[in-house]
Design a protein around this motif. Structure first.
Motif, short mmCIF file in Angstrom:
data_model
loop_
_atom_site.label_atom_id
_atom_site.label_comp_id
_atom_site.label_asym_id
_atom_site.label_seq_id
_atom_site.Cartn_x
_atom_site.Cartn_y
_atom_site.Cartn_z
N ALA A 230 -14.33 4.94 16.82
CA ALA A 230 -15.71 4.57 16.46
C ALA A 230 -16.06 3.16 16.88
O ALA A 230 -17.18 2.70 16.61
N GLY A 231 -15.13 2.45 17.51
CA GLY A 231 -15.40 1.09 17.97
C GLY A 231 -15.13 0.02 16.93
O GLY A 231 -15.55 -1.12 17.11
N LEU A 232 -14.44 0.37 15.85
CA LEU A 232 -14.14 -0.60 14.80
C LEU A 232 -12.78 -1.23 15.05
O LEU A 232 -11.97 -0.74 15.84
N ARG A 233 -12.53 -2.31 14.34
CA ARG A 233 -11.22 -2.97 14.39
C ARG A 233 -10.60 -2.93 13.00
O ARG A 233 -10.86 -3.80 12.18
N PRO A 234 -9.80 -1.92 12.68
CA PRO A 234 -9.16 -1.87 11.36
C PRO A 234 -7.97 -2.81 11.30
O PRO A 234 -7.20 -2.93 12.25
N PHE A 235 -7.81 -3.46 10.15
CA PHE A 235 -6.69 -4.38 9.95
C PHE A 235 -6.28 -4.29 8.48
O PHE A 235 -7.13 -4.28 7.58
N CYS A 236 -4.97 -4.22 8.24
CA CYS A 236 -4.45 -4.05 6.88
C CYS A 236 -3.79 -5.33 6.40
O CYS A 236 -2.97 -5.93 7.11
N VAL A 237 -4.13 -5.74 5.19
CA VAL A 237 -3.49 -6.87 4.52
C VAL A 237 -2.80 -6.30 3.28
O VAL A 237 -3.45 -5.76 2.39
N THR A 238 -1.49 -6.41 3.21
CA THR A 238 -0.73 -5.79 2.12
C THR A 238 0.20 -6.80 1.47
O THR A 238 0.65 -7.76 2.11
N ILE A 239 0.48 -6.57 0.19
CA ILE A 239 1.49 -7.36 -0.51
C ILE A 239 2.72 -6.52 -0.78
O ILE A 239 3.60 -6.93 -1.54
N ASP A 240 2.79 -5.35 -0.15
CA ASP A 240 3.95 -4.47 -0.29
C ASP A 240 5.06 -4.99 0.61
O ASP A 240 4.92 -5.01 1.84
N ARG A 241 6.18 -5.40 0.04
CA ARG A 241 7.27 -5.97 0.83
C ARG A 241 7.89 -4.97 1.79
O ARG A 241 8.53 -5.35 2.75
N GLU A 242 7.72 -3.67 1.50
CA GLU A 242 8.23 -2.64 2.40
C GLU A 242 7.17 -2.18 3.40
O GLU A 242 7.38 -1.20 4.11
N GLY A 243 6.06 -2.91 3.47
CA GLY A 243 4.98 -2.50 4.35
C GLY A 243 5.36 -2.44 5.82
O GLY A 243 4.85 -1.61 6.57
N LEU B 297 3.75 0.54 8.14
CA LEU B 297 2.45 0.11 8.64
C LEU B 297 2.35 0.06 10.16
O LEU B 297 1.26 0.27 10.70
N PRO B 298 3.44 -0.22 10.91
CA PRO B 298 3.31 -0.15 12.37
C PRO B 298 2.86 1.22 12.85
O PRO B 298 2.13 1.33 13.85
N GLY C 75 -0.53 0.02 13.95
CA GLY C 75 -0.03 -0.60 15.17
C GLY C 75 0.74 -1.87 14.86
O GLY C 75 0.63 -2.44 13.77
N PRO C 76 1.53 -2.36 15.82
CA PRO C 76 2.39 -3.53 15.55
C PRO C 76 1.62 -4.80 15.25
O PRO C 76 2.16 -5.71 14.62
N HIS C 77 0.37 -4.90 15.70
CA HIS C 77 -0.42 -6.11 15.47
C HIS C 77 -1.64 -5.85 14.58
O HIS C 77 -2.56 -6.67 14.54
N GLY C 78 -1.61 -4.74 13.86
CA GLY C 78 -2.77 -4.38 13.04
C GLY C 78 -2.59 -4.59 11.56
O GLY C 78 -3.36 -4.04 10.77
N PHE C 79 -1.59 -5.38 11.15
CA PHE C 79 -1.37 -5.60 9.73
C PHE C 79 -0.65 -6.93 9.53
O PHE C 79 -0.11 -7.52 10.46
N VAL C 80 -0.64 -7.37 8.28
CA VAL C 80 0.12 -8.55 7.88
C VAL C 80 0.64 -8.29 6.47
O VAL C 80 -0.05 -7.72 5.64
N VAL C 81 1.90 -8.68 6.24
CA VAL C 81 2.52 -8.54 4.93
C VAL C 81 2.58 -9.92 4.29
O VAL C 81 3.18 -10.85 4.84
#
Length: 662
Positions: free
Chosen positions: A613-626, A630-631, A635-641
């Motif tokens: 749809a042309g969006l840029r999804p990005f996940c911010v998590t506090i889950d240490r096992e994320g 999450l990759p 994707g490998p660059h679409g999240f941060v723990v």
């Protein structure tokens, strides 16, 4: 004195009967970061996760020392199912530590091959150019081999009776499946042949001598030895009265069990992960539900005294929940099947389990008409239309509020920093008209005129314009039960989420970028609640801050439906860049079928739809096992723990600035 002598004897006989090598042990934790990527490199499906396996009993013949020590009757099978590769938590089979590590890597390669060639339910993966179809085991082998796993889990030895055609087919399927998989791995990756040969030689030296076994067990043992040395050479396993000696170089198909479910009548507080847990049982345990004793029944009346020691069934004994149990995790590991009941009191000893519980009855009563969305069925590899219902709602008890005093200093700093991102006025020079003269253009025109170069309409004016940031941001916050857990003495996860949204709102208000805030939780597929906090066309004011302050933990985390709703809302924006931020503290899950692989694959499908749809999804998590799952989702660059949850309010605006820079 008896206890001292008994304890000393137990330690002595257990130690000399132990056939493992603790000094050379390799822990699963040591290869955790390598296991996931390696499994996928060998062809394993992206949605598979790696976890610890539990012990199962077997009836294989034991040595005299093991029988005296009452040990050696359990083993840990490497198991593969539709969702998880379960490896031993510790491998200490060989005296050489390097060999134990090689066994971990071999088992991962074998599991990757079985997963790649269709040893799972549903349509098999499409073969690539390197695939050798003649080596791929038929998927039907996997289903038949589950009978072997079922017999082991139920604690009864397989009846190696030739008249029992089902058992006969199951054990042959288990034997053929592993031989097919080993042959395929060695053919596809010749470099593993030397490692496999070393493992086989070391393991054969530890297996029982066929000449010392009864005739039927000796025939089965020779067949397994031949299958290990020459994969594909044995088609049938001779019948025997006992289980074959465990084969740690092979896989065992795990039973497909329904996801863990809450007990009947369980409340939100019962399933919230609040408070401290004293211990954790990492391996998956078989479980069943039972009713809590009512205290009116006797212990066992009537009973026969000689039968007491042979009973392994659950006995409804009213045990006090306030008594301390410092070895609760150890006791749980010793049990083959756990009986779970819901009571009204809190136990002082808390243990976390990963249980196979039967599914609870589904109510599926819709809250209202809601908005219908599809859901991805990973087994059928297709979207199921109108599968879930999303119900948008607003908090009723929200009031206009000011920013809390503890956050005002941080808010002032963020507003000052983010004001630099706000659209700034700039001047267009060399214009035919404008409120001010462009002195450079005027001097240049006069010089050209003096030189004889006359322009009929010189552009000697400057006009101001505003540089626009053509982007929009939607923040979707997870408000599941787990947000009721404490992260410090004064804060819960939901408090951190509130502070993060409040500071994020102050920062985005300073930039002038359009933004929206939503929160979500779910209770089965027809109860997906999306809480509207601030829409794009609303101002960020006291009313919006009041709705943030009114947020509270909800139910579960049907992440795919929430992402599809966010994609629908954000996809209607005309902005060139559209950022979808997901704040969460754990994996997607719900109390119906939405658990494990199903939830992971549905969320991954929702993320792919957002990209299309042309969006840029990005996940911010506090889950240490994320980082484990999450990759595959973003994707490998679409999240941060974020390791420290209390840093989220400060880190979130910074992440927004980084994601929208340039």
């Amino acid at each position: 004195m008896e206890e001292v002598v008994g304890a000393a004897w137990h330690r002595f006989i257990t130690r000399i009967a132990n056939r493992s090598y603790p000094a050379a042990a390799v822990q699963l934790d040591e290869i955790t970061t390598l296991a996931g990527p390696l499994l996928r490199a060998f062809g394993g499906e992206p949605g598979l996760r790696v976890a610890a396996a539990g012990e199962t009993r077997h009836s294989a013949r034991r040595s005299l020392l093991q029988r005296v020590a009452a040990s050696g009757d359990k083993t840990i099978h490497t198991a593969l199912d539709n969702e998880t590769l379960r490896l031993p938590e510790t491998i200490a089979l060989f005296p050489d530590r390097a060999r134990n590590r090689e066994l971990y890597l071999w088992l991962i390669a074998l599991a990757g091959e079985v997963s790649r060639t269709g040893g799972h339910e549903g349509p098999p993966q499409q073969p690539n150019a390197a695939t050798t179809p003649d080596l791929a085991p038929p998927p039907s082998l996997w289903a038949r081999a589950r009978d072997v796993a079922r017999a082991l889990v139920l604690k009864r030895p397989l009846e190696w009776d030739k008249a029992d055609t089902r058992t006969h087919a199951a054990r042959d399927a288990w034997l053929q499946l592993n031989q097919h998989a080993v042959a395929a791995v060695l053919a596809r990756y010749p470099g593993l042949a030397s490692r496999y040969g070393r493992l086989v030689d070391a393991h054969l030296a530890q297996r029982p001598d066929p000449t010392a076994l009864p005739a039927d067990e000796a025939a089965a043992e020779r067949a397994i030895r031949s299958a290990l040395a020459a994969p594909g050479s044995i088609s049938q396993l001779p019948a025997a009265t006992r289980d074959p000696h465990p084969v740690p170089l092979w896989l065992m198909p795990a039973l497909d069990s329904p996801p863990p479910q809450p007990l009947q009548g369980e409340t939100e507080a019962d399933t919230a992960d609040g408070g401290e847990t004293k211990a954790e049982v990492r391996e998956r345990k078989q479980a069943r539900r039972e009713e809590l004793p009512d205290g009116r029944d006797g212990f066992v009346l009537p009973f026969r005294a000689e039968s007491l020691l042979s009973w392994a069934e659950y006995v409804r004994v009213n045990r006090a929940t306030d008594e301390g149990d410092e070895d609760a995790a150890g006791a749980a590991r010793e049990m083959d099947t756990l009986a779970v009941a819901r009571g009204g009191e809190t136990s002082t000893a808390k243990v976390r389990f990963d249980l196979d519980l039967p599914a609870a009855a589904q109510d599926d009563l819709p809250l209202g008409p809601g908005i219908a969305f599809p859901e991805w069925d990973w087994k059928r590899r297709a979207l199921v239309d109108d599968r879930v219902r999303v119900q948008p709602m607003r908090a009723r008890d929200a009031h206009n509020t000011e920013l809390p005093e503890p956050l005002r200093r941080a808010a002032r700093r963020l507003r000052a920093q983010f004001s630099a991102l706000a659209p700034q006025r700039r001047w267009l020079r060399g214009q035919q008209d404008g409120p001010e003269l462009d002195l450079d253009a005027l001097v240049r025109w006069q010089a050209e005129r003096a030189a004889g170069c006359v322009q009929p309409e010189p552009g000697v004016y400057a006009a101001p314009v505003r540089a626009a940031r053509d982007l929009a941001c939607l923040v979707m916050a997870d408000l599941s039960l787990s947000t009721d857990a404490h992260v410090s003495d004064t804060h819960k996860v939901v408090d951190v989420v509130r502070e993060s949204l409040l500071l994020m709102g102050e920062a985005l208000s300073a930039t002038g970028d359009p933004f929206a805030f939503y929160g979500f939780s779910s209770l089965k597929r027809n109860h997906v609640r999306v809480h509207t906090i601030k829409e794009f066309d609303e101002a960020y004011d006291g009313a919006a801050r009041g709705r943030v302050q009114a947020l509270k933990p909800g139910y579960y985390t049907r992440m795919g439906a929430a992402l599809r709703f966010a994609t629908k809302v954000l996809g209607e924006r005309p902005n060139a860049m559209r950022l979808l931020l997901l704040l969460t503290d754990g994996k997607p899950n719900d109390i119906d079928h939405y658990e494990g692989r199903f939830a992971i694959e549905d969320t991954a499908a929702a993320v792919r739809e957002a990209h299309r749809a042309g969006l840029r999804p990005f996940c911010v998590t506090i889950d240490r096992e994320g980082a484990d799952y999450l990759p595959h989702l973003f994707g490998p660059h679409g999240f941060v723990v974020i390791r420290d949850p209390q840093e989220l309010p400060q880190r979130l605006p910074q992440l927004y600035a980084q994601l929208t820079a340039g």
